[in-house]
Write a protein that holds these residues in place. Structure first.
Motif, short mmCIF file in Angstrom:
data_model
loop_
_atom_site.label_atom_id
_atom_site.label_comp_id
_atom_site.label_asym_id
_atom_site.label_seq_id
_atom_site.Cartn_x
_atom_site.Cartn_y
_atom_site.Cartn_z
N CYS A 1 0.86 -1.18 0.00
CA CYS A 1 0.00 0.00 0.00
C CYS A 1 0.91 1.23 0.00
O CYS A 1 1.77 1.37 0.87
CB CYS A 1 -0.89 -0.01 1.24
SG CYS A 1 -2.03 1.38 1.32
N ASP B 1 0.69 5.41 -0.28
CA ASP B 1 -0.17 6.59 -0.25
C ASP B 1 -1.65 6.22 -0.33
O ASP B 1 -2.43 6.85 -1.03
CB ASP B 1 0.19 7.57 -1.38
CG ASP B 1 1.58 8.16 -1.21
OD1 ASP B 1 2.05 8.25 -0.05
OD2 ASP B 1 2.19 8.51 -2.23
N GLY B 2 -2.02 5.16 0.39
CA GLY B 2 -3.42 4.75 0.45
C GLY B 2 -3.91 3.91 -0.72
O GLY B 2 -5.07 3.51 -0.75
N ARG B 3 -3.06 3.65 -1.69
CA ARG B 3 -3.44 2.82 -2.85
C ARG B 3 -2.78 1.46 -2.75
O ARG B 3 -1.59 1.36 -2.43
CB ARG B 3 -3.03 3.51 -4.15
CG ARG B 3 -3.80 4.81 -4.40
CD ARG B 3 -3.47 5.43 -5.71
NE ARG B 3 -3.81 4.52 -6.81
CZ ARG B 3 -3.39 4.67 -8.06
NH1 ARG B 3 -2.63 5.69 -8.37
NH2 ARG B 3 -3.74 3.82 -8.99
N ASN B 4 -3.55 0.42 -3.02
CA ASN B 4 -3.03 -0.95 -2.96
C ASN B 4 -2.50 -1.38 -4.32
O ASN B 4 -3.10 -1.09 -5.36
CB ASN B 4 -4.14 -1.91 -2.51
CG ASN B 4 -4.56 -1.63 -1.09
OD1 ASN B 4 -3.73 -1.37 -0.23
ND2 ASN B 4 -5.85 -1.67 -0.83
N TYR B 5 -1.37 -2.09 -4.27
CA TYR B 5 -0.74 -2.60 -5.48
C TYR B 5 -0.40 -4.08 -5.25
O TYR B 5 0.01 -4.46 -4.15
CB TYR B 5 0.55 -1.85 -5.80
CG TYR B 5 0.35 -0.38 -6.06
CD1 TYR B 5 0.17 0.09 -7.35
CD2 TYR B 5 0.36 0.54 -5.01
CE1 TYR B 5 0.00 1.44 -7.59
CE2 TYR B 5 0.18 1.89 -5.25
CZ TYR B 5 -0.01 2.34 -6.54
OH TYR B 5 -0.19 3.67 -6.78
#
Length: 121
Positions: A60, A62-66
């Motif tokens: 994760c 900056d709040g985004r999941n990868y």
């Protein structure tokens, strides 16, 4: 260190595996005594290259999941170099307040070796 300070890099995966094996090796001290301490990492890199299995990785940022399939390694750094001069994040700067995330994804072992060697160029 002041709040929020970060020292160079932290990694997981193949690079961390090699560092752990080399640092625990009885040979490291012997190599260090004759001025060849960094060669222990190369020795383990060559031997472990054929044993290590890349893993699936979820992170994760900056709040985004990868999600990454078959990732060799991942690092978070604020400096372009680590591992004795390996250029892992070329645009990173220690004074800009940013952390750079680098993930080395799926690739054949021979390509991985070429990327590794070229990162010193």
């Amino acid at each position: 260190m002041p709040d929020g300070a970060f020292a160079n890099s932290v990694g997981c995966g193949f690079d961390a595996h090699i560092a752990r094996m080399a640092n625990r090796s009885a040979w490291k001290g012997r190599f260090n005594r004759v001025g060849l301490g960094s060669l222990i990492y190369v020795l383990y890199l060559v031997t472990e290259l054929f044993r290590y299995r890349p893993v699936d990785l979820d992170i994760c940022i900056d709040g985004r999941n990868y999600s990454f399939q078959q990732a060799w390694m991942a690092t978070v750094s604020n400096h372009p170099y680590y591992g004795g001069g390996m250029r892992i994040a070329p645009s990173a700067r220690g004074d800009d307040g940013l952390l750079h995330v680098t993930v080395v994804g799926p690739m054949q072992r021979c390509i991985f070796v070429m990327v590794f060697v070229c990162s010193f160029c």
